[in-house]
Design an enzyme around this catalytic site. Structure first.
Site, PDB file in Angstrom:
ATOM      1  N   ARG A  46       0.842  -1.204   0.000  1.00 21.78           N
ATOM      2  CA  ARG A  46       0.000   0.000   0.000  1.00 21.78           C
ATOM      3  C   ARG A  46       0.876   1.253   0.000  1.00 21.78           C
ATOM      4  NH1 ARG A  46      -2.980  -3.235   3.728  1.00 21.78           N
ATOM      5  NH2 ARG A  46      -2.175  -2.066   5.530  1.00 21.78           N
ATOM      6  N   LYS A 136     -12.600  14.802   4.492  1.00 22.64           N
ATOM      7  CA  LYS A 136     -13.708  14.291   3.680  1.00 22.64           C
ATOM      8  C   LYS A 136     -14.586  13.353   4.494  1.00 22.64           C
ATOM      9  CE  LYS A 136     -14.176  10.721   1.288  1.00 22.64           C
ATOM     10  NZ  LYS A 136     -14.171   9.538   0.375  1.00 22.64           N
ATOM     11  N   GLU A 177     -19.661  15.256   1.129  1.00 15.52           N
ATOM     12  CA  GLU A 177     -19.914  14.294   0.051  1.00 15.52           C
ATOM     13  C   GLU A 177     -21.199  13.501   0.282  1.00 15.52           C
ATOM     14  OE1 GLU A 177     -17.854  10.474  -2.267  1.00 15.52           O
ATOM     15  OE2 GLU A 177     -16.738  11.528  -0.710  1.00 15.52           O
ATOM     16  N   LYS A 219     -18.843  17.612  -2.787  1.00 19.13           N
ATOM     17  CA  LYS A 219     -18.460  16.488  -3.640  1.00 19.13           C
ATOM     18  C   LYS A 219     -19.690  15.630  -3.905  1.00 19.13           C
ATOM     19  CE  LYS A 219     -15.260  12.587  -4.126  1.00 19.13           C
ATOM     20  NZ  LYS A 219     -14.081  11.868  -3.601  1.00 19.13           N
TER      21      LYS A 219
END
Length: 335
Positions: A46, A136, A177, A219
């Site tokens: 990752r 976010k 979002e 978003k």
């Protein structure tokens, strides 16, 4: 709350020609992506994958910010360089996913509520101190048989508003979002109605929580047919109905709308974004209309990389090619 700082950073994230790279896949999600190329999802892979993305030459020409998973915020590459500092040295703002995922909404079959408000203020203050500039939180709204319910939309909107206010108090620009999923066979009219209703409720709650709109980014999904819909709407309908929806629901104070790709095919997400910006230019829309793509930028890059050192240059070349295309679409200049 430093409103000027929030406003300046929000505008920086939607600078002309630039957008946000979503690289905040949770470990279960990135495992699925890695499974598709036949490599194991461990911390080392990752780290190497995201280091490959972030160290791409000229990435800063197209990307203003990158949303990170918490693990990535604190990772260093094999040479000991902080992944966060690699971004900052390019002038790219690191961001952080702060929700803890969409969980089944008990009592409301097939609907979800996003969790993560517990200890959020302490967490986001730490993220801010550790280098994050924005955050976010993703809410998920599903269109189906007698859903979404008003209760699902209300609860998710309330959580988004609480999150946004908490992050602004901590000095982070919140990306709000509310995603109406493409999953299903619904038509574009259903998506328009649900997206409009969702956005109206979200902005009502943002207002009630005194969220500073000049210091957020929205978003949303595009207004688009379900994946399994017959006679799916073309890019012209998507653009016209998306902009009509936002004109009715999104205050002009919001500096930018950064679209998610939301399961669209790569070409589809570029063509729709391009057409949206073409129409927006003609009609002088009040917001920057940009992108915050994950799979839309990464899927072909991931395949090129395939977990091999010798493929890094080819994968980075693919990423820059994708970024160039999306940047052109963000300016309405593809065709």
């Amino acid at each position: 709350m430093d409103k000027q700082k929030l406003s300046d950073l929000a505008k920086q994230l939607v600078a002309p020609g630039k957008g946000v790279l979503a690289a905040d896949e949770s470990n279960p999600t990135i495992k699925k992506r890695f499974d598709s190329i036949g490599i194991v999802s461990n911390e080392e892979y990752r780290r190497d994958y995201r280091n490959m993305l972030f160290s791409t030459n000229k990435l800063e020409n197209y990307i203003s910010g990158v949303i990170l998973y918490e693990e990535t915020l604190y990772q260093k590459n094999s040479e000991g360089a902080s992944l966060t500092k690699i971004l900052k040295n390019k002038g790219i703002v690191p961001g952080i996913k702060v929700d803890t995922g969409a969980k089944d909404m008990i009592g409301f079959p097939n609907e979800k509520n996003t969790e993560g408000l517990d200890n959020l203020y302490d967490r986001v203050n730490k993220y801010h101190d550790d280098g994050a500039g924005f955050s976010k939180w993703r809410a998920v709204i599903t269109i189906g048989n007698q859903i979404p319910t008003a209760q699902c939309i209300e609860l998710n909107a309330l959580s988004l508003a609480r999150y946004a206010r908490i992050c602004q108090e901590a000095g982070l620009v919140p990306i709000v979002e509310p995603e109406v999923l493409m999953d299903g066979s619904h038509g574009i009219d259903d998506c328009f109605d649900v997206t409009s209703n969702t956005l109206n409720v979200v902005f009502d709650h943002l207002d009630k929580h005194d969220v500073y709109l000049e210091g957020i980014l929205l978003k949303p999904n595009m207004v688009i047919s379900g994946k399994n819909s017959n006679n799916r709407a073309d890019k012209y309908q998507v653009a016209e109905m998306s902009l009509k929806c936002f004109q009715n629901s999104v205050p002009s104070e919001v500096p930018g709308i950064i679209f998610l790709s939301g399961g669209q095919e790569d070409v589809e997400s570029i063509e729709n974004l391009d057409e949206i910006n073409k129409i927006a230019k003609e009609n002088q829309m009040p917001w920057e209309l940009s992108f915050s793509y994950g799979r839309g930028l990464q899927s072909s890059t991931l395949k090129k990389w395939a977990g091999k050192m010798e493929n890094i240059e080819a994968a980075q070349s693919e990423l820059i090619s994708r970024c160039e295309q999306v940047s052109l679409a963000r300016q309405g200049l593809v065709n």
